[in-house]
Design an enzyme around this catalytic site. Structure first.
Site, PDB file in Angstrom:
ATOM      1  N   THR A  66       0.873  -1.164   0.000  1.00 45.17           N
ATOM      2  CA  THR A  66       0.000   0.000   0.000  1.00 45.17           C
ATOM      3  C   THR A  66       0.914   1.218   0.000  1.00 45.17           C
ATOM      4  O   THR A  66       1.995   1.183   0.576  1.00 45.17           O
ATOM      5  CB  THR A  66      -0.874   0.003   1.268  1.00 45.17           C
ATOM      6  OG1 THR A  66      -1.626  -1.202   1.310  1.00 45.17           O
ATOM      7  CG2 THR A  66      -1.818   1.194   1.295  1.00 45.17           C
ATOM      8  N   ARG A  94     -14.163  -7.068  -4.543  1.00 47.33           N
ATOM      9  CA  ARG A  94     -13.868  -6.927  -3.124  1.00 47.33           C
ATOM     10  C   ARG A  94     -13.294  -5.542  -2.879  1.00 47.33           C
ATOM     11  O   ARG A  94     -12.474  -5.037  -3.640  1.00 47.33           O
ATOM     12  CB  ARG A  94     -12.872  -7.995  -2.683  1.00 47.33           C
ATOM     13  CG  ARG A  94     -12.386  -7.877  -1.225  1.00 47.33           C
ATOM     14  CD  ARG A  94     -11.026  -7.244  -1.147  1.00 47.33           C
ATOM     15  NE  ARG A  94     -10.448  -7.296   0.203  1.00 47.33           N
ATOM     16  CZ  ARG A  94      -9.332  -6.684   0.543  1.00 47.33           C
ATOM     17  NH1 ARG A  94      -8.657  -5.981  -0.350  1.00 47.33           N
ATOM     18  NH2 ARG A  94      -8.867  -6.763   1.763  1.00 47.33           N
ATOM     19  N   GLY A  96     -11.242  -3.282  -0.117  1.00 45.96           N
ATOM     20  CA  GLY A  96     -10.438  -3.343   1.097  1.00 45.96           C
ATOM     21  C   GLY A  96     -10.577  -2.081   1.920  1.00 45.96           C
ATOM     22  O   GLY A  96     -11.453  -1.245   1.696  1.00 45.96           O
ATOM     23  N   THR A 117      -2.017   0.301   6.307  1.00 47.01           N
ATOM     24  CA  THR A 117      -1.728  -0.834   5.435  1.00 47.01           C
ATOM     25  C   THR A 117      -1.841  -2.103   6.261  1.00 47.01           C
ATOM     26  O   THR A 117      -1.525  -2.091   7.454  1.00 47.01           O
ATOM     27  CB  THR A 117      -0.325  -0.736   4.814  1.00 47.01           C
ATOM     28  OG1 THR A 117      -0.123  -1.843   3.930  1.00 47.01           O
ATOM     29  CG2 THR A 117       0.777  -0.731   5.861  1.00 47.01           C
ATOM     30  N   GLY A 118      -2.351  -3.173   5.638  1.00 42.24           N
ATOM     31  CA  GLY A 118      -2.432  -4.415   6.393  1.00 42.24           C
ATOM     32  C   GLY A 118      -3.623  -5.257   6.012  1.00 42.24           C
ATOM     33  O   GLY A 118      -4.100  -5.215   4.880  1.00 42.24           O
ATOM     34  N   GLY A 120      -6.942  -5.897   5.392  1.00 44.11           N
ATOM     35  CA  GLY A 120      -8.048  -4.988   5.128  1.00 44.11           C
ATOM     36  C   GLY A 120      -9.328  -5.313   5.857  1.00 44.11           C
ATOM     37  O   GLY A 120      -9.990  -4.420   6.405  1.00 44.11           O
TER      38      GLY A 120
END
Length: 204
Positions: A66, A94, A96, A117-118, A120
Site C-alpha cells: 500500500t 472486493r 479493502g 496498510t495491512g 483490510g
C-alpha cells in the site's frame, strides 16, 4: 489521489466507485488507463502460484504494498491519502480498507490524519484510522499510544499491519505489527528519516 481530491472539491459526495467514478473522472479531465496497464508478469505469476497452492480465499501473507501519505500544513490542517494494488486472489469487486474512510484512511483537524496498510478486513471491522483519531481526540491519548492500542485490537482479530499518523501540531508517528514497514518522514525543521525494519510500534 487526484480523483479523490476532485470528488472532495468538485462534488457534494465523499466516495464514488465503479462506473460512476470513471464517468466523473472523465468529466474532470483526469486520465484513465486501460486495466491492462496494471498487469505485470510478476503479479500474474504470484496469482497462479496462490491458486496452485489452494490455501484459502486469498494471500493472507499480505506481502504486497500500500502507498500512503499523511501531511500537516503550517495552519494545522491535516490530510491523508491511501492507495493500494489490492490483494492477490481476492474475489472480484472486493473492497479493502484503503478507500474506506475511517478504516484505511482518515483525516480530522481535531485529532490527526492516518493512513493504514495491512489486513483490510480486520482494519475495516476495527475502523482503525477513525479509531486512532477518536482515541486521541476523546480520550486524550498520544498519537503513538492510540496507534499502538488500536493495532493491538486488530491483533486480537488475527490482523496485522501498520499505520502512519500526523497530528495538527506536526507530530509524526509510525506503528506496525509486522517485521517491517517501508516508511519515511520529513518536517520543516529538517528532519528526514526513512526506515524498513524495526520493532513493532517503533518510531525509528
Amino acid at each position: 489521489v487526484r480523483l479523490a481530491r476532485a470528488v472532495m472539491d468538485h462534488s457534494p459526495h465523499v466516495l464514488l466507485a465503479g462506473a460512476g467514478a470513471e464517468e466523473f473522472a472523465r468529466e474532470q479531465g483526469i486520465e484513465l488507463v486501460d486495466p491492462d496497464w496494471f498487469a505485470t508478469e510478476e503479479r500474474w505469476r504470484q496469482l497462479q502460484e496462490l491458486k496452485a497452492k489452494k490455501l484459502g480465499w486469498f494471500d493472507d501473507g499480505l506481502k504486497y504494498g500500500t502507498v500512503g501519505a499523511v501531511a500537516c500544513d503550517s495552519h494545522g490542517h491535516v490530510a491523508a491519502a491511501t492507495s493500494t494494488g489490492g490483494l492477490t486472489g481476492k474475489r472480484w469487486n472486493r473492497i479493502g480498507d484503503s478507500p474506506v474512510i475511517g478504516a484505511g484512511t482518515y483525516a480530522d483537524d481535531r485529532a490527526g490524519a492516518v493512513s493504514c496498510t495491512g489486513s483490510g478486513e480486520q482494519f475495516i471491522r476495527a475502523g482503525v484510522a477513525h479509531e486512532i483519531c477518536a482515541r486521541m481526540r476523546l480520550a486524550g491519548e498520544s498519537a503513538q499510544g492510540a496507534a499502538d492500542a488500536v493495532l493491538a485490537e486488530v491483533g486480537t482479530m488475527r490482523g496485522v499491519g501498520g499505520v502512519i499518523v500526523v497530528t495538527p501540531a506536526g507530530e509524526t508517528v509510525f506503528a506496525f505489527t509486522t517485521p517491517g514497514m517501508f516508511r519515511g518522514r520529513a518536517d520543516h525543521a529538517g528532519l528526514y528519516e526513512t526506515g524498513i525494519f524495526g520493532m513493532a510500534g517503533s518510531k525509528d
